[in-house]
Enzyme design. Sequence first.
Site, PDB file in Angstrom:
ATOM      1  CG  ASP A  13      -1.848  -1.125   1.303  1.00 28.29           C
ATOM      2  OD1 ASP A  13      -2.165  -1.681   0.237  1.00 28.29           O
ATOM      3  OD2 ASP A  13      -2.271  -1.483   2.418  1.00 28.29           O
TER       4      ASP A  13
HETATM    5  N1  URA Z   1      -1.173  -5.894   3.984  1.00 28.93           N
HETATM    6  C1  URA Z   1      -1.648  -4.626   3.965  1.00 28.93           C
HETATM    7  O1  URA Z   1      -2.638  -4.338   4.598  1.00 28.93           O
HETATM    8  N2  URA Z   1      -0.973  -3.709   3.243  1.00 28.93           N
HETATM    9  C2  URA Z   1       0.151  -3.981   2.561  1.00 28.93           C
HETATM   10  O2  URA Z   1       0.729  -3.082   1.927  1.00 28.93           O
HETATM   11  C3  URA Z   1       0.629  -5.303   2.587  1.00 28.93           C
HETATM   12  C4  URA Z   1      -0.049  -6.247   3.300  1.00 28.93           C
END
Ligand code: URA
Length: 240
Positions: A101
């Site tokens: 993310d």
């Molecule tokens: N889980 C999440 O919530 N975000 C990420 O970027 C990776 C795994």
Amino acid sequence: MRLDKYLCEAGLGTRSQVKKLLKSGTVTVNGEPALRPEQKVEEQDRVAVAGREISAPGLEYWMLYKPAGCVSATEDRRFPTVVDLLPESAGKDLFPVGRLDRDTEGLLLLTNDGKLAHFLLSPRRHVDKVYYAKIQGTVTADHILAFQEGLDIGDEKKTLPADLEILKSGEDSEILVTLREGRFHQVKRMFEAVGCQVLYLKRLSMGSLKLDEALQAGECRMLTGEELEALKEETGCWNR
Ligand code: URA
């Protein structure tokens, strides 16, 4: 491509150095000794020197310490991308293997090896991913069990068993979690499902590949031969 040209392009030396290397008998193609410089090799062949596989010319593998604020994409109209953080000398066709993310930090592999990327992301292969997180809320032994049993996070299927380790438990907690799949916002959604909120998230490893502690957020380096070999070994991806 001729084997001597392949070895030169893979950085093993000049034509004459490579000829000597071939004479020494340490080069193999698909496990068979290869002595002739004119032997033809294809992209899918496994070429090794002294038992150590070398990558096809043109394939690149970069470890990036992704900082918060950039997106795991090759292009974006609003935000900087992870590709923007690679040096100018890096290949132009590199892409991130999977996504973190925008606000998540940590280990991201960038490559132009579509086959290895596919093997790493394939749900059938279950490459473990380890994350460190700061959590708002008290993480308890009950959560360890819930993560182990699999959680309903609103998808068709429950999550696969995940290992949760509590580093600090209190009003704010710190944990390590190991996932064997890669669903959208998975760590955040798993904690939401148990009434907690992820405040900070960082990926530490993907299979055998560990984020190099010498890297600062935003920095990258090429994978070592050992790191690449280990990834290919554990995914069964030998460029075949
Ligand atoms: N889980 C999440 O919530 N975000 C990420 O970027 C990776 C795994």
